[in-house]
Design a protein around this motif. Structure first.
Motif, mmCIF file in Angstrom:
data_model
loop_
_atom_site.group_PDB
_atom_site.id
_atom_site.type_symbol
_atom_site.label_atom_id
_atom_site.label_comp_id
_atom_site.label_asym_id
_atom_site.label_seq_id
_atom_site.Cartn_x
_atom_site.Cartn_y
_atom_site.Cartn_z
ATOM 1 N N ALA A 33 0.824 -1.202 0.000
ATOM 2 C CA ALA A 33 0.000 0.000 0.000
ATOM 3 C C ALA A 33 0.863 1.258 0.000
ATOM 4 O O ALA A 33 1.913 1.322 0.627
ATOM 5 N N HIS A 34 0.384 2.284 -0.700
ATOM 6 C CA HIS A 34 1.083 3.561 -0.759
ATOM 7 C C HIS A 34 0.061 4.678 -0.913
ATOM 8 O O HIS A 34 -1.107 4.433 -1.258
ATOM 9 N N VAL A 35 0.463 5.919 -0.692
ATOM 10 C CA VAL A 35 -0.495 7.017 -0.616
ATOM 11 C C VAL A 35 -1.156 7.336 -1.947
ATOM 12 O O VAL A 35 -2.213 7.960 -1.972
ATOM 13 N N LEU A 36 -0.564 6.929 -3.074
ATOM 14 C CA LEU A 36 -1.181 7.183 -4.375
ATOM 15 C C LEU A 36 -2.015 6.000 -4.866
ATOM 16 O O LEU A 36 -2.379 5.935 -6.040
ATOM 17 N N GLN A 37 -2.351 5.075 -3.948
ATOM 18 C CA GLN A 37 -3.099 3.884 -4.311
ATOM 19 C C GLN A 37 -4.444 4.231 -4.977
ATOM 20 O O GLN A 37 -4.905 3.526 -5.867
ATOM 21 N N ASN A 38 -5.077 5.320 -4.558
ATOM 22 C CA ASN A 38 -6.407 5.677 -5.055
ATOM 23 C C ASN A 38 -6.384 6.655 -6.223
ATOM 24 O O ASN A 38 -7.425 7.177 -6.614
ATOM 25 N N MET A 39 -5.226 6.913 -6.778
ATOM 26 C CA MET A 39 -5.117 7.876 -7.876
ATOM 27 C C MET A 39 -5.887 7.371 -9.100
ATOM 28 O O MET A 39 -5.702 6.253 -9.560
ATOM 29 N N GLU A 40 -6.768 8.197 -9.639
ATOM 30 C CA GLU A 40 -7.601 7.841 -10.781
ATOM 31 C C GLU A 40 -6.960 8.284 -12.092
ATOM 32 O O GLU A 40 -6.065 9.126 -12.118
ATOM 33 N N TRP A 41 -7.440 7.703 -13.206
ATOM 34 C CA TRP A 41 -7.137 8.241 -14.533
ATOM 35 C C TRP A 41 -8.268 9.205 -14.873
ATOM 36 O O TRP A 41 -9.333 8.812 -15.358
ATOM 37 N N ASP A 42 -8.080 10.483 -14.574
ATOM 38 C CA ASP A 42 -9.087 11.496 -14.868
ATOM 39 C C ASP A 42 -8.391 12.829 -15.124
ATOM 40 O O ASP A 42 -7.157 12.910 -15.174
ATOM 41 N N ASN A 43 -9.166 13.897 -15.272
ATOM 42 C CA ASN A 43 -8.601 15.203 -15.633
ATOM 43 C C ASN A 43 -8.269 16.060 -14.421
ATOM 44 O O ASN A 43 -8.075 17.277 -14.563
ATOM 45 N N GLU A 44 -8.207 15.461 -13.248
ATOM 46 C CA GLU A 44 -7.863 16.194 -12.035
ATOM 47 C C GLU A 44 -6.359 16.117 -11.765
ATOM 48 O O GLU A 44 -5.605 15.495 -12.518
ATOM 49 N N THR A 45 -5.929 16.717 -10.651
ATOM 50 C CA THR A 45 -4.517 16.775 -10.278
ATOM 51 C C THR A 45 -4.340 16.248 -8.859
ATOM 52 O O THR A 45 -5.209 16.447 -8.009
ATOM 53 N N THR A 46 -3.236 15.572 -8.614
ATOM 54 C CA THR A 46 -2.890 15.094 -7.283
ATOM 55 C C THR A 46 -1.637 15.811 -6.803
ATOM 56 O O THR A 46 -0.679 15.972 -7.558
ATOM 57 N N LYS A 47 -1.667 16.253 -5.545
ATOM 58 C CA LYS A 47 -0.525 16.931 -4.928
ATOM 59 C C LYS A 47 0.013 16.059 -3.807
ATOM 60 O O LYS A 47 -0.751 15.386 -3.119
ATOM 61 N N MET A 48 1.317 16.095 -3.611
ATOM 62 C CA MET A 48 1.913 15.233 -2.603
ATOM 63 C C MET A 48 3.087 15.915 -1.912
ATOM 64 O O MET A 48 3.904 16.590 -2.555
ATOM 65 N N TRP A 49 3.160 15.737 -0.591
ATOM 66 C CA TRP A 49 4.299 16.164 0.214
ATOM 67 C C TRP A 49 5.034 14.939 0.739
ATOM 68 O O TRP A 49 4.404 13.959 1.146
ATOM 69 N N PHE A 50 6.342 15.007 0.738
ATOM 70 C CA PHE A 50 7.169 13.966 1.337
ATOM 71 C C PHE A 50 8.246 14.641 2.179
ATOM 72 O O PHE A 50 8.975 15.518 1.697
ATOM 73 N N VAL A 51 8.328 14.243 3.451
ATOM 74 C CA VAL A 51 9.342 14.791 4.364
ATOM 75 C C VAL A 51 10.036 13.624 5.046
ATOM 76 O O VAL A 51 9.371 12.732 5.592
ATOM 77 N N ARG A 52 11.351 13.626 5.004
ATOM 78 C CA ARG A 52 12.111 12.574 5.671
ATOM 79 C C ARG A 52 13.299 13.194 6.404
ATOM 80 O O ARG A 52 14.062 13.972 5.831
ATOM 81 N N ALA A 53 13.438 12.814 7.679
ATOM 82 C CA ALA A 53 14.556 13.270 8.500
ATOM 83 C C ALA A 53 15.411 12.055 8.852
ATOM 84 O O ALA A 53 14.910 11.095 9.448
ATOM 85 N N ASP A 54 16.688 12.085 8.445
ATOM 86 C CA ASP A 54 17.624 10.987 8.700
ATOM 87 C C ASP A 54 18.659 11.403 9.731
ATOM 88 O O ASP A 54 19.247 12.494 9.620
ATOM 89 N N GLN A 55 18.892 10.507 10.704
ATOM 90 C CA GLN A 55 19.859 10.788 11.759
ATOM 91 C C GLN A 55 20.950 9.712 11.750
ATOM 92 O O GLN A 55 20.645 8.526 11.837
ATOM 93 N N GLN A 56 22.192 10.127 11.634
ATOM 94 C CA GLN A 56 23.347 9.227 11.735
ATOM 95 C C GLN A 56 23.991 9.477 13.087
ATOM 96 O O GLN A 56 24.689 10.472 13.303
ATOM 97 N N TRP A 57 23.750 8.568 14.041
ATOM 98 C CA TRP A 57 24.204 8.809 15.407
ATOM 99 C C TRP A 57 25.689 8.483 15.584
ATOM 100 O O TRP A 57 26.405 9.183 16.301
ATOM 101 N N ASN A 58 26.127 7.423 14.931
ATOM 102 C CA ASN A 58 27.541 7.063 14.922
ATOM 103 C C ASN A 58 27.749 6.084 13.776
ATOM 104 O O ASN A 58 26.885 5.952 12.911
#
Length: 446
Positions: free
Chosen positions: A349-374
């Motif tokens: 499953a993914h957030v664009l699972q319900n995306m249709e083939w139509d004349n509308e538009t889909t917008k998406m945000w992706f935020v990822r924070a990576d931490q390298q502790w050692n």
């Protein structure tokens, strides 16, 4: 002279250096062993480095990676009104990914390369038993023609977006597809031109497959052509443009199903730690293809664009940060499975699972924070949001956290939790409710 030898060993390029040069370098290491010792240089490790490079040129070189996933999952994301039952990601153990890389340096200018892929991530669900339908992603000869023209011939991957870092987890906006054919490259200083001609084109995901129904296109139905011009104007700034042409010649299809895609991109590094880049695509789709995908009156000139901001942990100290914003017309022919549960698992499953083939538009945000502790421990926090303009579709949200332990340079363990919410009342054929996974992944690199 010993200092020169030490620097040469650090900077030598195994793909470009000749076997004779490497043999000479090894002799110099032995000749200046005492002087290198006096400089505090670890001669044994340098000698091993030369031996590795020499072996890579003198014979076959085999590398690989293997993921084994233990997924503990469940949810209620059944498509409403369909006979489908069960969670999209169930509790299961599987061979998520197996990739084998085979390289042979034929001579100073010629290289053979092959990449074999298998596992759940590559084969539409076959990860628990035998590895059916393993795919060859790449298998080509790379050589150099007169006038410093590079040539690749065979089974090739086109992924110009990855070359410039436009995606991080699952898939490119349009590139990341394979073809059988020829690729030519030519560089003039900071300007690099790449052109290809091919056939048997297939995307890694959702190209010439189920999402192209009802016309059921097949891999052999297109001649494919492409050109990319990439200019590294300075250390901080790059700009480029690309064009892709897919010429339908499938005689069993009644109509015209070709399409062209044009793109432009640029990027700028404000500092060594902060970078911003963007890419824009627009398409010209033949009317029969547009109508087959989206129905009568479907848009035949869709567009898609993405902006990416990256901030290194060196600046923020406690974390690195990647922020992506995407707008994609729903009729745009490209990847439609970004950022799956557990990350990099497009079958789930993914957030664009319900995306249709139509004349509308889909917008998406992706935020990822990576931490390298050692050197051993790292972690991440991620969030993805899909905003559908299509009437009757709820927005979808996905968030996840993970911690990773690098047990040895070749073995790593990762424990991750991912959750996705599709909303409710999305109608027949769409996903409703939520899904989640607790995933323990073992990664082996060799």
């Amino acid at each position: 002279m010993a200092s020169v030898v030490a620097r040469a060993l650090v900077t030598v390029d195994a793909e470009k250096a000749s076997k004779q040069d490497l043999e000479l370098l090894k002799k110099l290491v032995m000749e200046f062993k005492d002087e290198l010792d006096a400089l505090g240089v670890k001669v044994d490790s340098l000698d091993k480095r030369v031996a590795v490079l020499e072996d890579g040129l003198g014979g076959w070189k085999v590398r690989g990676t293997f993921w084994f996933d233990a997924n503990f999952a469940g949810g209620d994301d059944q498509p409403g009104g369909n006979s489908y039952t069960g969670s999209d990601m169930d509790t299961e153990f599987n061979k998520q990914r197996f990739r084998l890389f085979l390289t042979k340096q034929i001579d100073e200018n010629s290289l053979f390369y092959a990449e074999l892929r298998a596992g759940e991530n590559e084969n539409d669900g076959w990860g628990r038993g035998d590895m059916y339908n393993a795919r060859i992603r790449d298998m080509y000869l790379q050589t150099k023609l007169p006038w410093e023209i590079g040539l690749r011939v065979g089974r090739l991957l086109n992924d110009w977006e990855a070359d410039r870092g436009f995606y991080d987890e699952t898939d490119a906006l349009f590139t990341d597809f394979r073809y059988d054919g020829f690729e030519f490259t030519k560089a003039w200083g900071g300007l690099k031109a790449t052109a290809f001609v091919g056939r048997n084109t297939s995307r890694e995901t959702n190209f010439s497959t189920a999402d192209m129904d009802p016309i059921n296109l097949v891999n052999g139905s297109y001649m494919s052509y492409g050109l990319n011009l990439d200019w590294q104007a300075s250390e901080k700034f790059f700009v480029g443009a690309s064009a892709f042409f897919f010429d339908d010649d499938e005689t069993s299809l009644a109509g015209s199903y070709g399409f062209n895609t044009y793109g432009a991109y640029l990027g700028y590094d404000f500092t060594d730690a902060i970078g911003l880049k963007g890419i824009y695509y627009w398409q010209d789709i033949d009317g029969d293809l547009a109508n087959a995908l989206g129905g009568t009156g479907a848009e035949d000139s869709p567009a898609a664009w993405k902006a990416v901001l990256t901030i290194d942990q060196d600046l923020l100290k406690f974390t690195g940060l990647r922020v992506e914003y995407l707008e994609q017309d729903n009729m745009f022919i490209g990847a439609r499975d970004y950022y799956g549960l557990g990350t990099d698992t497009g079958e789930y499953a993914h957030v664009l699972q319900n995306m249709e083939w139509d004349n509308e538009t889909t917008k998406m945000w992706f935020v990822r924070a990576d931490q390298q502790w050692n050197e051993k421990w790292s972690s991440y926090i991620r969030y993805v949001h899909a905003d559908y303009d299509t009437n009757g579709l709820d927005d979808a949200d996905n968030w996840g956290v993970a911690v990773k332990y690098q047990y040895t340079p070749a073995i790593a363990f990762r424990l991750a939790y991912d959750y996705i919410d599709f909303g409710s009342g999305n109608g027949k054929g769409n996903y409703n409710g939520d899904d989640h996974v607790i995933q323990f992944r073992t990664t082996i690199s060799f």
